[in-house]
Design a protein around this motif. Sequence first.
Motif, short mmCIF file in Angstrom:
data_model
loop_
_atom_site.label_atom_id
_atom_site.label_comp_id
_atom_site.label_asym_id
_atom_site.label_seq_id
_atom_site.Cartn_x
_atom_site.Cartn_y
_atom_site.Cartn_z
N LEU A 1 13.58 4.79 -12.80
CA LEU A 1 12.29 4.64 -13.47
C LEU A 1 11.97 3.18 -13.70
N LEU A 2 12.96 2.43 -14.16
CA LEU A 2 12.75 1.00 -14.40
C LEU A 2 12.36 0.29 -13.11
N ASN A 3 13.07 0.57 -12.02
CA ASN A 3 12.80 -0.13 -10.76
C ASN A 3 11.45 0.25 -10.17
N ILE A 4 11.03 1.50 -10.37
CA ILE A 4 9.70 1.88 -9.90
C ILE A 4 8.63 1.11 -10.67
N CYS A 5 8.81 0.99 -11.98
CA CYS A 5 7.85 0.23 -12.79
C CYS A 5 7.87 -1.25 -12.41
N TYR B 1 7.36 -3.15 -18.18
CA TYR B 1 6.76 -3.52 -16.90
C TYR B 1 5.52 -2.68 -16.60
N CYS B 2 5.48 -1.48 -17.13
CA CYS B 2 4.29 -0.64 -16.97
C CYS B 2 3.10 -1.28 -17.67
N VAL B 3 3.28 -1.67 -18.95
CA VAL B 3 2.19 -2.32 -19.68
C VAL B 3 1.87 -3.68 -19.08
N GLY B 4 2.93 -4.37 -18.58
CA GLY B 4 2.69 -5.65 -17.93
C GLY B 4 1.78 -5.52 -16.73
N SER B 5 1.95 -4.44 -15.96
CA SER B 5 1.07 -4.19 -14.81
C SER B 5 -0.37 -3.98 -15.25
N LEU B 6 -0.54 -3.18 -16.30
CA LEU B 6 -1.89 -2.92 -16.81
C LEU B 6 -2.52 -4.19 -17.36
N LYS B 7 -1.72 -5.07 -17.93
CA LYS B 7 -2.26 -6.35 -18.41
C LYS B 7 -2.85 -7.15 -17.25
N LEU B 8 -2.10 -7.23 -16.16
CA LEU B 8 -2.57 -8.01 -15.01
C LEU B 8 -3.82 -7.36 -14.40
N ILE C 1 3.75 -5.52 -7.31
CA ILE C 1 2.55 -5.37 -6.49
C ILE C 1 1.32 -5.87 -7.24
N SER C 2 1.26 -5.60 -8.56
CA SER C 2 0.10 -5.99 -9.34
C SER C 2 -0.01 -7.49 -9.54
N ARG C 3 1.04 -8.24 -9.24
CA ARG C 3 1.00 -9.70 -9.44
C ARG C 3 0.07 -10.38 -8.45
N SER C 4 -0.23 -9.73 -7.34
CA SER C 4 -1.12 -10.31 -6.33
C SER C 4 -2.54 -9.78 -6.54
N ALA C 5 -3.47 -10.70 -6.78
CA ALA C 5 -4.86 -10.29 -7.00
C ALA C 5 -5.44 -9.57 -5.79
N SER C 6 -4.92 -9.88 -4.60
CA SER C 6 -5.43 -9.23 -3.39
C SER C 6 -5.09 -7.74 -3.35
N ASN C 7 -4.14 -7.33 -4.20
CA ASN C 7 -3.77 -5.91 -4.23
C ASN C 7 -4.59 -5.10 -5.23
N ASP C 8 -5.49 -5.75 -5.95
CA ASP C 8 -6.28 -5.01 -6.95
C ASP C 8 -7.04 -3.86 -6.33
N VAL C 9 -7.52 -4.05 -5.10
CA VAL C 9 -8.28 -2.98 -4.44
C VAL C 9 -7.39 -1.77 -4.19
N LEU C 10 -6.08 -1.99 -4.00
CA LEU C 10 -5.17 -0.86 -3.78
C LEU C 10 -5.10 0.02 -5.03
N PHE C 11 -5.12 -0.60 -6.20
CA PHE C 11 -5.06 0.17 -7.45
C PHE C 11 -6.37 0.92 -7.69
N GLN D 1 0.83 -1.20 0.00
CA GLN D 1 0.00 0.00 0.00
C GLN D 1 0.86 1.25 0.00
N LEU D 2 1.89 1.27 0.87
CA LEU D 2 2.79 2.42 0.94
C LEU D 2 3.60 2.56 -0.34
N ASN D 3 4.04 1.44 -0.87
CA ASN D 3 4.89 1.50 -2.06
C ASN D 3 4.15 2.06 -3.27
N LEU D 4 2.85 1.79 -3.36
CA LEU D 4 2.09 2.40 -4.46
C LEU D 4 2.00 3.92 -4.29
#
Length: 806
Positions: free
Chosen positions: A264-268, A311-318, A274-284, A245-248
């Motif tokens: 920039l790469l490491n932030i993405c 990795y940015c597009v990969g997050s949006l895919k998930l 974070i997006s790999r965990s379905a339980s974090n969807d509510v955070l987004f 939650q804090l990292n987002l």
Amino acid sequence: MSFLNHNRGKRDPFSLNDGDRRQTSAEIVTEARRSLRTLRTQRPFTPREEHRQLFGETSSRPRDGRPPSAFSLHARNFEAPDSRPSSGTRLSPLDHKPRLPVAPDGSFWEGGAALPKPPSEGPDLRRTAGGAGSKHHRTKSLPRLPPVSQHTEEEAERGRGNAAGSDDTDDSVFWNSEILPVLQELETATAPGRAATEEVVEHLCEAGTRLHDALKQKGMLGRRCKKRSSLLRVLFRLIDLGSDQLNLTLAKLILALSVSGNNLLNICKLVFKISRSASNDVLFQNNSIIDSLLSLLQTGDLSTCCEAVLYCVGSLKLLSGNSALSRLLLAKDLIRILLQLSQRLLQGHTTDTTPDLAYQKTLWPDTAYQKPSAPDTANQKVHRQSQEATTGHILVQLTATLRNMADLSDSRPAFLSNRAFLSLCAVLDHHRDDPDICINVARIFSKLSSYTECCHALAETPSCYRLFLYLLVKYNRKQDLVVRLLFSLGNLTAKNSEARERLFEEEGGIAVLLKLFQTYQGTEPVPDGPTALHKPPPPPNPDREDVLVKLIRVLANVSIHPTAGTALAANAICVQLLLGVLEVRSVEESEELVVNAAATINNLSFYQGESSVVRARHIHVSQLMLKLLLSTSMEGMLEATRVFGNLSQIKEVRHFIMQRKVHQFVMSLLDSKNPDVCFSACGVLINLSVETDNRAVLKEEGVIQKLTDCLRDFGPVDWQLAGLVCQTLWNCTEDGLQQHTHDLLTILNLYLDQDAALPWVSDGDGDDVAEFRRACWELEFLPVAQKLRNRIQSQVTSPEPIGEAS
């Protein structure tokens, strides 16, 4: 064909190929209902990926040659130099080269002062992404900041020699009053032994949001903040607390400060992790980090931040796999942003083979593709190949995201308004050698082409037919891709007459489909005999059957076009492959496959030219249809009846039907209470009743009563069927009518009364439906029903009083 010829003699029988006058719209619908038909089928099933990662288990990319989905990230992975503010002023180059005095021992000196020496050791600040750097040079953890005071900050600002005057004073006051207190709050959280409890995390998130809002209000986001170094160091250290939650919250602020390079790469990467965990969807859902990601996709320099974009597009895919988030992404215009990104990627993409220039002229009219003027050097080639590989990785994520978005019914306008089919065909053309991209685009097409407006847009896309055929050849053994391409082609040819013609006229198109048919049927043509097969088809293979279902559907739909249908009916290999399905497959185990094959034979049997292989093999076809007619499948019975409706125009087939007692089964179909089944049965009976001997047998076995019951049941709701029943009755009463005259005349008089007949149209049908039914009554039913009533009345020796129709 027309079933009503006003010039025919009173005693001429009706037949299926009667008349040559211009058809009405209602008659055209009747013809299509009787003979040529498009086929439907289910869309191929795409299972959801169980694990959230960049590339699925079925990816064609080798594991050691693709970016990782799992990695660890800590504060030490971020680089402090990125936090140094730029002066914003470029220095002019010197016109001369200064020379330093040389000491007697040969060393440089200035005023006797010793020159500074570089440090012997130090952290490798040029280290790449976290977890991916050299094993021998690990970046050290960022040192803890000393307590930040007002005086040290002001002195640092004065030491920079900035002559901004009062602006510096205002910024300093703002920094000391608004920013420093928040930074101190954040710094306190990283004190040794301080546990990151839920309350602490909530407080830090709130503080981070206050910090972002304050900087934004003052216009100090981006690289305009003079104290980015202090600010970023504190933010980087907080990442080690390990709170998603804090990292987002931190990621949103760090991205707003316009970090670049490895930061920039490491932030993405952090956001992707974070997006790999379905339980974090509510955070987004509760964080505007998505806006930051979309901004990066629109403004990021693809020449320097390609991996971060990956990795940015990969997050949006998930995230797009979540229905609630996919709707949020749709509202934020994700489809347009991704399609524009795909165009930017293709603009910077070069390949050894020139892509289709038609796409470039349409997508980018101000640019033209140019091949390199000179061969690449070794380093240039390696760099180019690396860029192309990363571009491909990004497009895998991009097309997979669009594939998820295509599941939303509300997304179709966005695909249409942003010329998605043109862009995706360009992606397909440029990356035809990438199976992962091809399967994603094929899945998008298979989903969207199920809808009429999208189907027409794809049908109008230049060269999509050539692309599909090329991929069917290249990936002929890749079933998941083949079945989706065929499904899309089936949709195009089902809804668009021009698409049938284009596919048929595409050079080698039919040959590609038939070769694919042979591959999945497991048959090969005899080298010396084009009309026979080397061996019979093998037993059913469930893994291949879906391909055959979709492929046969394409052939059936294409055959509706007169030129294509005539050619396919004359193609011995095509006909034999279809008959081969009916010979070895049973409707009980492969119903859709068998029914589709029979429906295609029905379409081909419509064409009566001498070159027709179906007509030439009419007895064998009839035998196979009899087998299907006696099956337990209602769809199979219906298709077999339709084929007999066309082939019964041939005298030998009529003899076959009567000899094998097929007519009895056809007559029983009149009791089915299914209008389509009754319609097809009348198609057979109307041809059988042309011959005197056949009429006698049919009347003796009760055909008049069954037809009368059928007319009574379906007339008010289906005037096309009622008209065909009357045509059949006309043929069957050619030799006189001794029974059922009263019932038949009563029904005819009732239905010929316009006031009594047309009110049967439902009020909820709408004007178009009501007008169509009225046209069917006037053109399909009324003329033949009047002739039939007049004949029956003239044949009755002692007619009972029956009211005349007005």
